[in-house]
Design an enzyme around this catalytic site. Structure first.
Site, PDB file in Angstrom:
ATOM      1  N   GLU A 239      -6.668  -5.281   4.933  1.00 24.86           N
ATOM      2  CA  GLU A 239      -7.644  -5.845   3.988  1.00 24.86           C
ATOM      3  C   GLU A 239      -7.624  -7.359   4.124  1.00 24.86           C
ATOM      4  O   GLU A 239      -8.667  -8.008   4.166  1.00 24.86           O
ATOM      5  CB  GLU A 239      -7.298  -5.429   2.561  1.00 24.86           C
ATOM      6  CG  GLU A 239      -8.237  -5.998   1.508  1.00 24.86           C
ATOM      7  CD  GLU A 239      -7.807  -5.693   0.087  1.00 24.86           C
ATOM      8  OE1 GLU A 239      -8.660  -5.816  -0.818  1.00 24.86           O
ATOM      9  OE2 GLU A 239      -6.631  -5.344  -0.136  1.00 24.86           O
TER      10      GLU A 239
ATOM     11  N   HIS B 211      -1.867   0.365   2.255  1.00 25.29           N
ATOM     12  CA  HIS B 211      -2.885  -0.684   2.259  1.00 25.29           C
ATOM     13  C   HIS B 211      -2.527  -1.697   3.340  1.00 25.29           C
ATOM     14  O   HIS B 211      -1.457  -2.313   3.295  1.00 25.29           O
ATOM     15  CB  HIS B 211      -2.909  -1.407   0.909  1.00 25.29           C
ATOM     16  CG  HIS B 211      -3.628  -0.683  -0.170  1.00 25.29           C
ATOM     17  ND1 HIS B 211      -3.284   0.582  -0.573  1.00 25.29           N
ATOM     18  CD2 HIS B 211      -4.676  -1.065  -0.956  1.00 25.29           C
ATOM     19  CE1 HIS B 211      -4.084   0.960  -1.556  1.00 25.29           C
ATOM     20  NE2 HIS B 211      -4.937  -0.014  -1.801  1.00 25.29           N
TER      21      HIS B 211
ATOM     22  N   ASP C 236     -12.110   2.157  -5.031  1.00 20.34           N
ATOM     23  CA  ASP C 236     -11.081   1.140  -5.253  1.00 20.34           C
ATOM     24  C   ASP C 236     -10.876   0.921  -6.748  1.00 20.34           C
ATOM     25  O   ASP C 236     -10.115   1.654  -7.380  1.00 20.34           O
ATOM     26  CB  ASP C 236     -11.415  -0.164  -4.539  1.00 20.34           C
ATOM     27  CG  ASP C 236     -10.179  -1.014  -4.269  1.00 20.34           C
ATOM     28  OD1 ASP C 236      -9.087  -0.626  -4.700  1.00 20.34           O
ATOM     29  OD2 ASP C 236     -10.303  -2.066  -3.612  1.00 20.34           O
ATOM     30  N   ASP C 237     -11.562  -0.069  -7.336  1.00 21.44           N
ATOM     31  CA  ASP C 237     -11.388  -0.413  -8.751  1.00 21.44           C
ATOM     32  C   ASP C 237     -12.758  -0.432  -9.432  1.00 21.44           C
ATOM     33  O   ASP C 237     -13.437  -1.469  -9.459  1.00 21.44           O
ATOM     34  CB  ASP C 237     -10.718  -1.780  -8.891  1.00 21.44           C
ATOM     35  CG  ASP C 237      -9.328  -1.805  -8.267  1.00 21.44           C
ATOM     36  OD1 ASP C 237      -8.536  -0.906  -8.575  1.00 21.44           O
ATOM     37  OD2 ASP C 237      -9.050  -2.727  -7.474  1.00 21.44           O
TER      38      ASP C 237
END
Length: 311
Positions: A197, A194, A275-276
């Site tokens: 972002e 990651h 993602d979530d």
């Protein structure tokens, strides 16, 4: 519907779900089907409706909505199963998920067979047509020595496909993880992290160069620098992007303005992911439809992205 692009143009969500898609950026703890979890726990988890201002606000949401309810070995398995129920419902043909290294001791008593079986059994029993790519998860917040000790259980296990580094991009320098990633490369794992972002375009390029990444989770900051986009395109570094997450975490002003358009049209390889799901109401089919409805990308472009993600 004869084609995915036609389903998008007709804005038929259920039709979109019938086409195979990849979800290569899914945190299974928050990636499951909310209806299934409500049946299991009696708890209804409502997604975000308004953008947050920071990751700390996201963690607060997490604590308020999940809290200690799922912090048991039994509930960990329910979260895994919920993710496969979600994948089956959403037409996800390739699903990349996995456990954090600390979770092996916390939820599986350092029994690697129990960990891998929790995922493979759920895939086999719930979504047998979904390809599982099992991932090793690392938190930037953990000391390197601790991560290295945890990883001794994972090295050499051929069940794992990839490794991913997540968490606060500023928690510690990316250089600290170089030795871990060199070992992961020798193990034959796909190297992911990651980055970009919250950080800068230069952070994306540095992470790729230092860790020798194959793919970047997010990476949207790369759109701020043409030279970084060229670097990613020329080196075939794929960005696994999660549009609704970026909007609801305040990283992007709107879906229409999402940098996935600029990245894709500049030749950078991208995929669309969830993602979530529980936080962002972001199943993959909805992500494609939202990008199309906003005018960010055309139906044909989105279909090309979908097909590339399945390779």
């Amino acid at each position: 519907m004869n084609s995915f692009a036609e389903a998008l143009k007709r804005k038929g969500l259920e039709a979109i779900r019938k086409f195979p898609k990849a979800d290569l950026h899914n945190h299974f703890v928050l990636g499951g089907d909310r209806d299934y979890l409500e049946r299991v726990t009696g708890r209804k988890i409502e997604p975000l409706r308004c953008p947050l201002k920071s990751m700390s606000e996201m963690h607060a949401w997490n604590e308020a909505n999940l809290g200690a309810t799922f912090n048991t070995p039994e509930m960990r398995r329910e979260l895994i199963q919920a993710t496969f129920h979600q994948a089956k419902k959403d037409g996800v043909a390739v699903l990349e998920i996995g456990e954090d290294v600390w979770g092996l001791g916390e939820y599986f008593h350092n029994d690697m067979n129990a960990l891998t079986e929790a995922f493979t059994a759920a895939q086999r029993d719930i979504a047998p047509n979904t390809e599982l790519r099992l991932q090793i998860g690392l938190s930037r917040h953990c000391p390197i020595e601790y991560l290295e000790n945890c990883l001794t259980y994972f090295w050499g296990n051929k069940a794992f496909y990839s490794i991913d580094l997540y968490g606060d991009e500023l928690a510690q320098p990316i250089e600290n993880f170089k030795n871990i990633y060199r070992r992961a490369k020798r193990e034959g794992l796909v190297l992911k992290a990651h980055v970009g972002e919250w950080g800068t375009a230069q952070d994306v390029q540095r992470a790729v160069e230092i860790l020798e990444l194959d793919e970047v989770q997010h990476g949207i900051a790369a759109a701020e620098d043409a030279s970084v986009m060229r670097f990613l395109a020329e080196n075939h570094i794929r960005l696994n992007i999660t549009p609704s997450s970026n909007v609801l975490l305040g990283r992007v002003p709107s879906m229409k303005e999402h940098p996935i358009q600029k990245l894709y049209r500049s030749g950078v390889e991208v995929t669309v992911n969830s993602d979530d799901v529980l936080i962002f109401d972001s199943d993959v089919s909805k992500e494609y439809l939202r990008l199309y409805e906003s005018g960010c990308l055309t139906a044909e472009e989105l279909d090309a992205i979908r097909l590339a993600g399945l390779k």
